[in-house]
Design a protein around this motif. Structure first.
Motif, mmCIF file in Angstrom:
data_model
loop_
_atom_site.group_PDB
_atom_site.id
_atom_site.type_symbol
_atom_site.label_atom_id
_atom_site.label_comp_id
_atom_site.label_asym_id
_atom_site.label_seq_id
_atom_site.Cartn_x
_atom_site.Cartn_y
_atom_site.Cartn_z
ATOM 1 N N PHE A 115 -3.692 -12.394 -6.061
ATOM 2 C CA PHE A 115 -2.982 -11.253 -5.264
ATOM 3 C C PHE A 115 -4.020 -9.588 -5.109
ATOM 4 O O PHE A 115 -4.797 -9.388 -3.579
ATOM 5 C CB PHE A 115 -1.575 -10.350 -5.258
ATOM 6 C CG PHE A 115 -0.910 -9.278 -4.199
ATOM 7 C CD1 PHE A 115 -0.691 -10.520 -3.254
ATOM 8 C CD2 PHE A 115 -1.605 -7.976 -4.635
ATOM 9 C CE1 PHE A 115 -0.315 -9.239 -2.180
ATOM 10 C CE2 PHE A 115 -1.192 -7.465 -3.756
ATOM 11 C CZ PHE A 115 -0.459 -7.898 -2.664
ATOM 12 N N TRP A 116 -4.647 -9.122 -5.851
ATOM 13 C CA TRP A 116 -5.029 -7.860 -5.422
ATOM 14 C C TRP A 116 -7.471 -9.150 -5.127
ATOM 15 O O TRP A 116 -7.792 -8.128 -4.332
ATOM 16 C CB TRP A 116 -5.135 -7.701 -6.675
ATOM 17 C CG TRP A 116 -4.058 -6.814 -7.534
ATOM 18 C CD1 TRP A 116 -2.983 -6.758 -7.620
ATOM 19 C CD2 TRP A 116 -4.288 -5.185 -6.062
ATOM 20 N NE1 TRP A 116 -2.595 -5.685 -7.246
ATOM 21 C CE2 TRP A 116 -2.460 -4.741 -6.767
ATOM 22 C CE3 TRP A 116 -4.593 -5.212 -5.368
ATOM 23 C CZ2 TRP A 116 -1.516 -4.130 -5.834
ATOM 24 C CZ3 TRP A 116 -3.660 -3.848 -4.357
ATOM 25 C CH2 TRP A 116 -2.385 -3.494 -4.967
ATOM 26 N N ASN A 173 -7.397 -11.378 -3.116
ATOM 27 C CA ASN A 173 -7.627 -11.780 -1.618
ATOM 28 C C ASN A 173 -6.929 -10.714 -1.343
ATOM 29 O O ASN A 173 -7.787 -11.013 0.185
ATOM 30 C CB ASN A 173 -6.449 -12.596 -1.971
ATOM 31 C CG ASN A 173 -7.361 -14.367 -2.462
ATOM 32 O OD1 ASN A 173 -7.253 -15.067 -1.558
ATOM 33 N ND2 ASN A 173 -6.331 -14.734 -3.776
ATOM 34 N N MET A 174 -6.483 -9.282 -1.278
ATOM 35 C CA MET A 174 -6.350 -8.891 -0.869
ATOM 36 C C MET A 174 -7.396 -8.474 -0.283
ATOM 37 O O MET A 174 -7.678 -6.966 0.192
ATOM 38 C CB MET A 174 -5.122 -7.725 -1.373
ATOM 39 C CG MET A 174 -4.133 -7.496 -0.951
ATOM 40 S SD MET A 174 -3.285 -7.374 0.448
ATOM 41 C CE MET A 174 -4.322 -6.025 0.806
ATOM 42 N N ALA A 199 -6.666 -6.920 6.580
ATOM 43 C CA ALA A 199 -6.285 -6.699 5.837
ATOM 44 C C ALA A 199 -4.193 -6.587 5.097
ATOM 45 O O ALA A 199 -3.438 -6.431 4.523
ATOM 46 C CB ALA A 199 -6.370 -4.947 4.887
ATOM 47 N N VAL A 200 -4.186 -5.976 7.071
ATOM 48 C CA VAL A 200 -3.088 -5.731 7.182
ATOM 49 C C VAL A 200 -1.866 -7.561 6.674
ATOM 50 O O VAL A 200 -0.656 -7.502 6.415
ATOM 51 C CB VAL A 200 -3.010 -5.253 8.546
ATOM 52 C CG1 VAL A 200 -0.837 -5.427 8.646
ATOM 53 C CG2 VAL A 200 -2.488 -4.097 8.852
ATOM 54 N N GLY A 203 -3.046 -9.868 5.484
ATOM 55 C CA GLY A 203 -3.421 -10.387 4.369
ATOM 56 C C GLY A 203 -2.383 -10.295 2.957
ATOM 57 O O GLY A 203 -1.554 -10.348 2.721
ATOM 58 N N TYR A 204 -2.169 -8.896 3.531
ATOM 59 C CA TYR A 204 -1.262 -8.280 2.023
ATOM 60 C C TYR A 204 0.243 -8.797 2.649
ATOM 61 O O TYR A 204 0.986 -9.512 1.866
ATOM 62 C CB TYR A 204 -0.806 -6.720 2.573
ATOM 63 C CG TYR A 204 0.533 -6.075 1.869
ATOM 64 C CD1 TYR A 204 0.300 -5.633 1.040
ATOM 65 C CD2 TYR A 204 1.372 -6.239 3.023
ATOM 66 C CE1 TYR A 204 1.303 -5.254 -0.329
ATOM 67 C CE2 TYR A 204 2.731 -5.683 2.137
ATOM 68 C CZ TYR A 204 2.829 -5.199 0.250
ATOM 69 O OH TYR A 204 3.821 -4.224 -0.135
ATOM 70 N N PHE A 205 0.889 -8.884 3.856
ATOM 71 C CA PHE A 205 2.694 -10.152 4.253
ATOM 72 C C PHE A 205 1.868 -11.458 3.847
ATOM 73 O O PHE A 205 2.992 -11.744 3.308
ATOM 74 C CB PHE A 205 2.756 -9.685 5.522
ATOM 75 C CG PHE A 205 2.892 -8.408 5.901
ATOM 76 C CD1 PHE A 205 4.213 -8.273 5.795
ATOM 77 C CD2 PHE A 205 2.093 -6.813 6.133
ATOM 78 C CE1 PHE A 205 4.976 -5.968 5.624
ATOM 79 C CE2 PHE A 205 2.663 -6.498 6.760
ATOM 80 C CZ PHE A 205 3.745 -5.412 6.128
ATOM 81 N N LEU A 257 -0.120 -13.472 2.035
ATOM 82 C CA LEU A 257 -0.101 -12.967 0.242
ATOM 83 C C LEU A 257 0.927 -13.279 0.036
ATOM 84 O O LEU A 257 1.353 -13.773 -1.300
ATOM 85 C CB LEU A 257 -1.186 -11.675 -0.226
ATOM 86 C CG LEU A 257 -2.497 -12.780 0.274
ATOM 87 C CD1 LEU A 257 -3.626 -11.650 0.035
ATOM 88 C CD2 LEU A 257 -3.573 -14.068 -1.216
ATOM 89 N N ARG A 258 1.899 -11.709 -0.269
ATOM 90 C CA ARG A 258 3.764 -11.864 -0.151
ATOM 91 C C ARG A 258 4.078 -13.142 -0.201
ATOM 92 O O ARG A 258 4.665 -13.454 -1.710
ATOM 93 C CB ARG A 258 4.043 -11.073 0.126
ATOM 94 C CG ARG A 258 3.744 -9.429 -0.803
ATOM 95 C CD ARG A 258 4.479 -8.249 0.052
ATOM 96 N NE ARG A 258 5.773 -7.916 -0.181
ATOM 97 C CZ ARG A 258 6.370 -7.344 -1.398
ATOM 98 N NH1 ARG A 258 5.116 -6.870 -2.378
ATOM 99 N NH2 ARG A 258 7.652 -7.521 -1.492
#
Length: 213
Positions: free
Chosen positions: A129-130, A132-133, A176-177, A179-181, A183-184
């Motif tokens: 997660f981190w 790839n974030m 970033a935005v 990617g966050y959703f 990746l989760r």
């Protein structure tokens, strides 16, 4: 009255026999937990094979880009950077796959196996997660540059970079935005559900051991 008492006694005997016939023993429960663990390991192997395939494909495409577009040093450098970024992921997932392939799931070492699997998966999801974030914004910005080169035929070495700063910064923010959703969702789909299942099996095994003590 005697017939009624006799009927009650017969029913009690039948109920006790039926309960005994359908009772699940501790060894059967352990066997079920073992099967659940093996199923999770099999699925995890398949998911890691997919991740390895993605990394290999990305490295190959980037490598071909670096070879066939030597006239554009900036694009060639971009391809090399993508390859360098993907190589550690390739090594990491290969190590995780090797661990899973060497895993021997038995009822005798099930507790330790589940603990190790949970620890490994927890570390994998957190690292994945981190990293790839951090890489998602870079990836989207790099994607914009690749689009200009491959779709528009524009040489990156001759781009008016002073005009690209805003576009690239916007790409960083959107990357970033999104990617966050993404990746989760992706991590939960590929690894998170299996982590939850393994934790559940671990708790059930603990309860079984406490009951048997």
């Amino acid at each position: 009255m005697m017939k009624l008492d006799s009927l009650k006694d017969t029913w009690k005997v039948y109920a006790a026999q039926a309960a005994a016939a359908h009772q699940v023993t501790e060894s059967q429960i352990a066997g079920l937990l073992k099967a659940r663990t093996e199923n999770a390991v099999t699925t995890l192997k398949r998911n890691i094979y997919f991740e390895l395939g993605v990394q290999v494909m990305t490295i190959l495409v980037a490598g071909l880009g670096a070879i066939f577009f030597k006239e554009d040093p900036a694009f060639q450098a971009l391809c090399m950077v993508v390859m360098v970024i993907c190589l550690p992921f390739l090594g990491y997932f290969w190590a995780r796959l090797s661990y899973l392939k060497g895993l021997n799931v038995t009822t005798t070492n099930l507790r330790a196996t589940l603990g190790n699997l949970i620890e490994m998966l927890h570390g994998l999801t957190k690292l994945y997660f981190w990293t790839n974030m951090l890489l998602a914004p870079i990836g989207l910005a790099a994607g914009q540059l690749a689009y200009l080169k491959l779709a528009k035929g524009i040489s990156l070495s001759h781009l008016p970079w002073e005009q690209m700063y805003f576009r690239l910064i916007l790409g960083f923010v959107i990357g970033a935005v999104l990617g966050y959703f993404f990746l989760r969702w992706y991590i939960r789909k590929m690894f998170g559900n299996h982590l939850k299942s393994l934790k559940g099996a671990y708790c059930e095994l603990e309860s079984l051991e406490v009951a048997a003590a």
